[in-house]
Write an enzyme that holds these catalytic residues in place. Structure first.
Site, PDB file in Angstrom:
ATOM      1  N   ARG A 160       1.042 112.604  29.350  1.00  0.00           N
ATOM      2  CA  ARG A 160       0.247 113.834  29.199  1.00  0.00           C
ATOM      3  C   ARG A 160       0.997 114.996  29.833  1.00  0.00           C
ATOM      4  NH1 ARG A 160      -4.565 112.657  27.194  1.00  0.00           N
ATOM      5  NH2 ARG A 160      -5.469 110.586  27.545  1.00  0.00           N
ATOM      6  N   GLY A 185      -3.066 114.029  20.176  1.00  0.00           N
ATOM      7  CA  GLY A 185      -4.444 114.491  20.022  1.00  0.00           C
ATOM      8  C   GLY A 185      -4.558 115.998  20.167  1.00  0.00           C
ATOM      9  N   GLY A 187      -4.615 118.024  22.732  1.00  0.00           N
ATOM     10  CA  GLY A 187      -3.654 118.662  23.632  1.00  0.00           C
ATOM     11  C   GLY A 187      -2.311 118.827  22.934  1.00  0.00           C
ATOM     12  N   ASP A 216     -10.639 108.774  20.103  1.00  0.00           N
ATOM     13  CA  ASP A 216     -11.900 109.516  20.252  1.00  0.00           C
ATOM     14  C   ASP A 216     -12.363 110.173  18.952  1.00  0.00           C
ATOM     15  OD1 ASP A 216     -11.663 108.801  22.855  1.00  0.00           O
ATOM     16  OD2 ASP A 216     -11.682 110.835  23.680  1.00  0.00           O
ATOM     17  N   MET A 259     -14.806 104.173  25.630  1.00  0.00           N
ATOM     18  CA  MET A 259     -14.108 105.451  25.718  1.00  0.00           C
ATOM     19  C   MET A 259     -14.755 106.466  24.774  1.00  0.00           C
ATOM     20  SD  MET A 259     -10.117 104.696  26.299  1.00  0.00           S
ATOM     21  CE  MET A 259      -9.542 104.270  27.935  1.00  0.00           C
ATOM     22  N   GLU A 315     -18.174 107.078  27.623  1.00  0.00           N
ATOM     23  CA  GLU A 315     -17.775 107.446  28.995  1.00  0.00           C
ATOM     24  C   GLU A 315     -18.120 108.884  29.362  1.00  0.00           C
ATOM     25  OE1 GLU A 315     -13.543 107.426  29.631  1.00  0.00           O
ATOM     26  OE2 GLU A 315     -13.159 108.274  27.664  1.00  0.00           O
ATOM     27  N   ILE A 371      -9.311  98.612  24.042  1.00  0.00           N
ATOM     28  CA  ILE A 371      -9.634  99.011  22.660  1.00  0.00           C
ATOM     29  C   ILE A 371      -8.583  99.942  22.064  1.00  0.00           C
ATOM     30  CG2 ILE A 371     -12.105  98.720  23.106  1.00  0.00           C
ATOM     31  CD1 ILE A 371     -12.371 101.791  22.912  1.00  0.00           C
ATOM     32  N   ARG A 372      -7.625 100.390  22.859  1.00  0.00           N
ATOM     33  CA  ARG A 372      -6.651 101.330  22.287  1.00  0.00           C
ATOM     34  C   ARG A 372      -5.199 100.847  22.363  1.00  0.00           C
ATOM     35  NH1 ARG A 372      -6.243 106.423  26.613  1.00  0.00           N
ATOM     36  NH2 ARG A 372      -4.471 105.517  27.671  1.00  0.00           N
TER      37      ARG A 372
HETATM   38  O1  F6P Z   1      -7.022 109.346  24.161  1.00  0.00           O
HETATM   39  C1  F6P Z   1      -8.354 109.551  24.455  1.00  0.00           C
HETATM   40  C2  F6P Z   1      -8.778 108.601  25.529  1.00  0.00           C
HETATM   41  O2  F6P Z   1      -8.618 107.301  25.088  1.00  0.00           O
HETATM   42  C3  F6P Z   1     -10.180 108.901  26.013  1.00  0.00           C
HETATM   43  O3  F6P Z   1     -11.163 108.224  25.324  1.00  0.00           O
HETATM   44  C4  F6P Z   1     -10.099 108.527  27.448  1.00  0.00           C
HETATM   45  O4  F6P Z   1     -11.000 109.274  28.210  1.00  0.00           O
HETATM   46  C5  F6P Z   1      -8.726 108.899  27.819  1.00  0.00           C
HETATM   47  O5  F6P Z   1      -7.956 108.771  26.665  1.00  0.00           O
HETATM   48  C6  F6P Z   1      -8.160 108.089  28.970  1.00  0.00           C
HETATM   49  O6  F6P Z   1      -6.774 108.190  28.964  1.00  0.00           O
HETATM   50  P1  F6P Z   1      -5.782 108.063  30.197  1.00  0.00           P
HETATM   51  O7  F6P Z   1      -6.475 107.259  31.252  1.00  0.00           O
HETATM   52  O8  F6P Z   1      -4.590 107.413  29.633  1.00  0.00           O
HETATM   53  O9  F6P Z   1      -5.489 109.466  30.639  1.00  0.00           O
END
Ligand code: F6P
Length: 460
Positions: A160, A185, A187, A216, A259, A315, A371-372
């Site tokens: 990020r 996404g 950002g 999301d 999430m 969440e 889940i991701r």
């Molecule tokens: O990419 C979105 C997401 O999966 C959200 O649902 C979740 O809040 C967030 O990323 C958590 O991401 P990280 O802990 O990697 O910053």
């Protein structure tokens, strides 16, 4: 798309920017005329209506306006870039999502096989890779990506935040990159827009194409972001497990946190897919905790009548209930770091039933990152392949500042400036939420000041 609430949406301008005239013939050898049995190039003038509602279309036409329409994605017969001159870069940013590797692979294979582009750089660990010397960008060839789609995650790495648009464009200029693919996404789309603007300021011929990634599903206009359906399939297993646990205990409560920071699509769709949830709490639909019509009273009535209940919470739901100290500012992308609503609810449920002298067992499941981080299901894998292909076709035709995506089942170009800064959220008036209410049987509203009182959706 009526299941999105985009603040200040207005009338979207779907005009896609172009780097200039397309002077070079495509090497793809597709057909040009329908009916000859050959698959055709896509005519650049073809558009897809955005709002399919007949009344809306009539109203626009009656007002003398042309209904909003999106450019169809796909290979063009003439290209802006001479394929041999192209150097491309690919970056994956933000949280992981099923299908990232599939999209990268598809971009690399399409560039290589269909356009003969041999120079492709994979930027490492997100935007930071444009400035950080270690690890350096990875040259991507068909052999490099041959099997990456069998694994979840991002083989390039992701992160990020990152450097400024100016620093990114310095890299693109120095490395003579002509096409930049940004997979991420909201950002990332904001960053892509800033990069595009900096490129325009410097008058460089670099195409910037985004691919909408996030479980999301909070990117506006497109039917879905890639990876979302895979995340829902995995989340559904958690809801099913919660149901088994809830049924296995007298007054059992299965509580699942999923999430979904500001949009409750995963929670809503996993609950629907499972068909076993009795309550779904999402950020878009306010609920009271206490009081006669609040969530705890509704759960109480359910437990007394059915002896078990399944609760799915996104969440981002009910964050206002979490004590101040447990909310933790923002992450490197500027997103709020959320308090754990699942643990909080577990505590409140236990306290509520203790107070009322009703013994309950609460089983709390949080599948979290599981889940991701998996590879995509078949439908997401197909979507990813096509997104990658169309991202390349758009860039080669000199389209820029756009995102590829599926709208009404067709792949289109969506200008990033229409997307950046907007968030898709689940509209509580959309049939999707109605289906959730019908499937769960939860009240339409769980708030106390509703003068009409809670309406209970009868369960079939
Ligand atoms: O990419 C979105 C997401 O999966 C959200 O649902 C979740 O809040 C967030 O990323 C958590 O991401 P990280 O802990 O990697 O910053």
């Amino acid at each position: 798309m009526s299941d999105e609430r985009t603040p200040d949406a207005g009338r979207p301008d779907f005009t896609v920017e172009s780097l200039g005239p397309c002077r070079h013939p495509s090497p793809m050898g597709l057909g040009e005329s329908p009916g000859d049995g050959l698959v055709d190039f896509v005519d650049d003038g073809r558009r897809l209506l955005f709002d399919l509602d007949l009344h809306a279309v009539r109203a626009e036409l009656a007002a003398g306006a042309e209904p909003a329409a999106l450019e169809l994605a796909g290979p063009r017969s003439r290209l802006f870039f001479r394929p041999n001159d192209v150097r491309a870069a690919i970056v994956t940013t933000g949280g992981l999502c099923p299908g990232i590797n599939d999209v990268v692979r598809s971009i690399v294979l399409t560039l290589n096989w269909h356009y003969g582009v041999r120079e492709i750089l994979g930027i490492r660990y997100g935007l930071r890779g444009f400035v950080a010397p270690d690890p350096p960008p990875m040259p991507l060839r068909p052999e490099t990506v041959r099997t990456v789609h069998h694994e979840g995650g991002s083989f390039l790495g992701s992160s990020r935040g990152g450097p400024s648009a100016a620093e990114i464009v310095d890299f693109l200029d120095r490395e003579a990159i002509s096409a930049l693919f940004m997979i991420g996404g909201d950002g990332t789309m904001r960053a892509a827009l800033a990069v595009r603007e900096e490129i325009a300021r410097r008058n460089l011929a670099v195409a910037v194409v985004g691919v909408p990634k996030t479980i999301d599903n909070d990117i506006p206009f497109v039917d879905a972001t890639f990876g979302m359906i895979t995340a829902v399939s995995l989340a559904r297993q958690a809801v099913d497990a919660a149901h088994a646990e809830a049924q296995g205990a007298l007054n059992g409560v299965g509580l699942v946190r999923l999430m979904g920071r500001e949009s409750g699509f995963i929670a809503a769709q996993a609950a629907l897919a499972s068909g076993e949830a009795n309550f779904v709490l999402i950020p878009e639909v306010p609920f009271d905790l206490d009081g006669p019509h609040g969530f705890l009273a509704c759960l109480h009535r359910r437990i007394v009548s059915r002896r078990h209940a399944v609760v799915v919470v996104a969440e981002g739901a009910g964050q206002q209930y979490i004590p101040e100290g447990e909310r933790r500012g923002t992450d490197a992308s500027g997103n709020p770091v959320l308090g754990d609503i699942g643990r909080f609810l577990k505590g409140r449920i236990l306290a509520h039933f203790r107070e009322h002298d009703v013994p309950v067992t609460v089983k709390y499941i949080d599948p979290s990152y599981m889940i991701r981080s998996a590879p995509p299901t078949a439908s997401d894998a197909i979507y990813c392949q096509q997104l990658g292909q169309n991202a390349v076709h758009a860039a080669m035709a000199g389209k820029t500042g756009l995102m590829v995506g599926r709208v009404h089942g067709q792949q289109v170009h969506v200008p990033i400036r229409a997307v950046a800064g907007r968030r898709r959220r689940l509209d509580p008036e959309h049939p999707l939420w109605r289906s959730v209410l019908q499937s769960t049987g939860q009240p339409v509203r769980m708030v106390n000041e509703d003068p009409a009182g809670p309406t209970v959706t009868p369960r079939p």
